[in-house]
Design a protein around this motif. Structure first.
Motif, PDB file in Angstrom:
ATOM      1  N   ASP A  97      36.620  31.019  37.160  1.00 43.57           N
ATOM      2  CA  ASP A  97      37.401  32.244  37.051  1.00 43.57           C
ATOM      3  C   ASP A  97      37.328  32.862  35.659  1.00 43.57           C
ATOM      4  O   ASP A  97      37.608  34.034  35.492  1.00 43.57           O
ATOM      5  CB  ASP A  97      38.862  32.036  37.482  1.00 43.57           C
ATOM      6  CG  ASP A  97      39.572  30.956  36.682  1.00 43.57           C
ATOM      7  OD1 ASP A  97      39.002  30.466  35.693  1.00 43.57           O
ATOM      8  OD2 ASP A  97      40.699  30.612  37.063  1.00 43.57           O
ATOM      9  N   ASP A 133      35.319  42.417  35.122  1.00 44.87           N
ATOM     10  CA  ASP A 133      36.012  43.444  35.882  1.00 44.87           C
ATOM     11  C   ASP A 133      35.063  44.418  36.569  1.00 44.87           C
ATOM     12  O   ASP A 133      35.389  44.964  37.620  1.00 44.87           O
ATOM     13  CB  ASP A 133      36.955  44.227  34.967  1.00 44.87           C
ATOM     14  CG  ASP A 133      38.124  43.383  34.494  1.00 44.87           C
ATOM     15  OD1 ASP A 133      38.487  42.434  35.219  1.00 44.87           O
ATOM     16  OD2 ASP A 133      38.670  43.679  33.422  1.00 44.87           O
ATOM     17  N   LYS A 179      36.042  38.094  44.735  1.00 45.88           N
ATOM     18  CA  LYS A 179      37.442  38.491  44.671  1.00 45.88           C
ATOM     19  C   LYS A 179      38.159  37.706  43.576  1.00 45.88           C
ATOM     20  O   LYS A 179      38.030  36.478  43.491  1.00 45.88           O
ATOM     21  CB  LYS A 179      38.133  38.232  46.010  1.00 45.88           C
ATOM     22  CG  LYS A 179      37.720  39.191  47.106  1.00 45.88           C
ATOM     23  CD  LYS A 179      38.194  40.609  46.817  1.00 45.88           C
ATOM     24  CE  LYS A 179      37.869  41.535  47.983  1.00 45.88           C
ATOM     25  NZ  LYS A 179      38.279  42.940  47.676  1.00 45.88           N
ATOM     26  N   LYS A 180      38.899  38.388  42.737  1.00 48.98           N
ATOM     27  CA  LYS A 180      39.707  37.738  41.705  1.00 48.98           C
ATOM     28  C   LYS A 180      41.027  37.270  42.306  1.00 48.98           C
ATOM     29  O   LYS A 180      41.388  37.680  43.419  1.00 48.98           O
ATOM     30  CB  LYS A 180      39.925  38.703  40.547  1.00 48.98           C
ATOM     31  CG  LYS A 180      38.627  39.070  39.829  1.00 48.98           C
ATOM     32  CD  LYS A 180      38.873  39.763  38.511  1.00 48.98           C
ATOM     33  CE  LYS A 180      39.459  41.140  38.701  1.00 48.98           C
ATOM     34  NZ  LYS A 180      39.588  41.869  37.407  1.00 48.98           N
ATOM     35  N   PRO A 181      41.753  36.389  41.597  1.00 42.29           N
ATOM     36  CA  PRO A 181      43.019  35.873  42.146  1.00 42.29           C
ATOM     37  C   PRO A 181      44.017  36.951  42.550  1.00 42.29           C
ATOM     38  O   PRO A 181      44.806  36.754  43.479  1.00 42.29           O
ATOM     39  CB  PRO A 181      43.561  35.010  40.996  1.00 42.29           C
ATOM     40  CG  PRO A 181      42.332  34.560  40.260  1.00 42.29           C
ATOM     41  CD  PRO A 181      41.388  35.725  40.322  1.00 42.29           C
ATOM     42  N   ASP A 182      43.956  38.110  41.887  1.00 44.19           N
ATOM     43  CA  ASP A 182      44.906  39.184  42.228  1.00 44.19           C
ATOM     44  C   ASP A 182      44.417  40.044  43.388  1.00 44.19           C
ATOM     45  O   ASP A 182      45.059  41.028  43.751  1.00 44.19           O
ATOM     46  CB  ASP A 182      45.187  40.058  41.008  1.00 44.19           C
ATOM     47  CG  ASP A 182      43.955  40.796  40.499  1.00 44.19           C
ATOM     48  OD1 ASP A 182      42.869  40.670  41.129  1.00 44.19           O
ATOM     49  OD2 ASP A 182      44.047  41.487  39.471  1.00 44.19           O
ATOM     50  N   GLY A 183      43.271  39.687  43.977  1.00 48.24           N
ATOM     51  CA  GLY A 183      42.745  40.427  45.120  1.00 48.24           C
ATOM     52  C   GLY A 183      41.778  41.528  44.768  1.00 48.24           C
ATOM     53  O   GLY A 183      41.135  42.096  45.664  1.00 48.24           O
ATOM     54  N   SER A 184      41.660  41.862  43.502  1.00 45.30           N
ATOM     55  CA  SER A 184      40.723  42.906  43.093  1.00 45.30           C
ATOM     56  C   SER A 184      39.308  42.343  43.018  1.00 45.30           C
ATOM     57  O   SER A 184      39.099  41.126  42.989  1.00 45.30           O
ATOM     58  CB  SER A 184      41.129  43.483  41.739  1.00 45.30           C
ATOM     59  OG  SER A 184      41.065  42.482  40.728  1.00 45.30           O
TER      60      SER A 184
END
Length: 320
Positions: free
Chosen positions: A179, A184, A219-224
């Motif tokens: 991670d 971004d 996908k990042k942990p925040d869903g983005s």
């Protein structure tokens, strides 16, 4: 005084493609067949050019790389050969493993030879390998050399364990959890791309194409959405190796060993050692004005070198 770090080569382009010559654009326009097959316990990614039934040419990439390192070079052989570039497990689009070994990678080579038609031609297939790719390639030559017509290695130093222990070849260390490697945006990730071992590069259009195929969306942990590299960051610490110098001496097929004249991996001491270890009849070729990443530095000279070696081997076969 410590030397200044080499900057990331694509920062100035801010995600735009660098200008490229016509030969490069024309080569990339020859799109490969992009397929996968099962072998050695994983799903293997392959790119293929040329018709089945032509002489086979298998292209092996280096560490933390992928099959598209060859996508600007393979089309130069497609009119005469069935050409296949494959991604090793843990790299590119091929599955990752809990642990890696040269036996696994040799198994992937066998599966690819059989699945992609490389053995359907009138002669045994030729293998060309860059950097790390030459270690499983040379292991294959020592264990299964009778299956191939020859191995061309590109800037791969086949050293004893003792010699390797004394040198830092810039092998990537074990990395932080994945991670921390997620960026971004695609443009941000491109700007972080660097060559390993570090070097400058003039042909940035090649670097850019390689970098674009080195990334995957996640996908990042925040869903983005984010972007990360297409290789297993823990691969190196989970790799069981063989002695490449022993494999070199034991090779059961023809060999051509090439290197860049400016490569940090091939000082005179290593050239001498490799010549001493190689079997009689091995060809040795130095490619002028190339650093380690010959596929980037001198791509057309590399094509010419490979063509010359293959032609020499073909002529020798016909003379028998």
């Amino acid at each position: 005084m410590a030397s200044e770090p080499i900057p990331a080569p694509l920062v100035a382009f801010a995600g735009e493609r660098p200008p490229a010559p016509a030969w490069f654009t024309d080569a990339l326009a020859v799109a490969p067949e992009r397929t996968t097959h099962q072998g050695a316990g994983v799903t293997i990614e392959t790119l293929a050019w040329g018709e089945r039934g032509k002489p086979g040419l298998l292209l092996l990439h280096g560490g933390s790389a992928h099959a598209d390192w060859w996508s600007h070079l393979a089309p130069f052989f497609a009119s005469t050969h069935r050409v296949v570039a494959t991604s090793w497990s843990g790299m590119g689009g091929t599955d990752w493993r809990p642990a890696y070994s040269m036996d696994d990678l040799m198994g992937e080579m066998l599966a690819t030879l059989e699945a992609t038609g490389l053995e359907e031609g009138p002669v045994k297939p030729i293998v060309a390998s860059h950097s790390f790719g030459s270690f499983p390639g040379m292991a294959f030559a020592a264990v299964h050399g009778e299956r191939i017509g020859g191995l061309i290695t590109i800037d791969s130093p086949f050293l004893s364990k003792e010699m390797r222990a004394k040198r830092d070849f810039g092998r990537p260390p074990s990395r932080e959890p994945r991670d921390t490697l997620v960026y971004d945006s695609f443009e941000q990730a491109l700007a972080r791309f660097r060559l390993m071992p570090a070097q400058t590069a003039e042909n940035l259009y090649i670097v850019d194409n390689i970098a674009r195929h080195s990334l995957r969306e996640v996908k990042k942990p925040d869903g983005s959405s984010g972007w990360t590299w297409r290789f297993d960051p823990f691969m190196w610490s989970r790799m069981t190796r063989r002695d490449p110098a022993e494999d070199l001496a034991a090779a059961k097929c023809r060999l051509a060993i090439t290197w860049g004249s400016r490569s940090v991996l091939f000082p005179d001491e290593i050239k001498t050692y490799v010549r001493q270890q190689a079997p009689a009849g091995t060809l040795f070729v130095e490619i002028p004005e190339a650093q380690h990443h010959v596929l980037i530095d001198q791509p057309l000279a590399l094509v010419t070198t490979m063509r010359a070696v293959i032609s020499a081997w073909d002529a020798n076969d016909k003379a028998r």
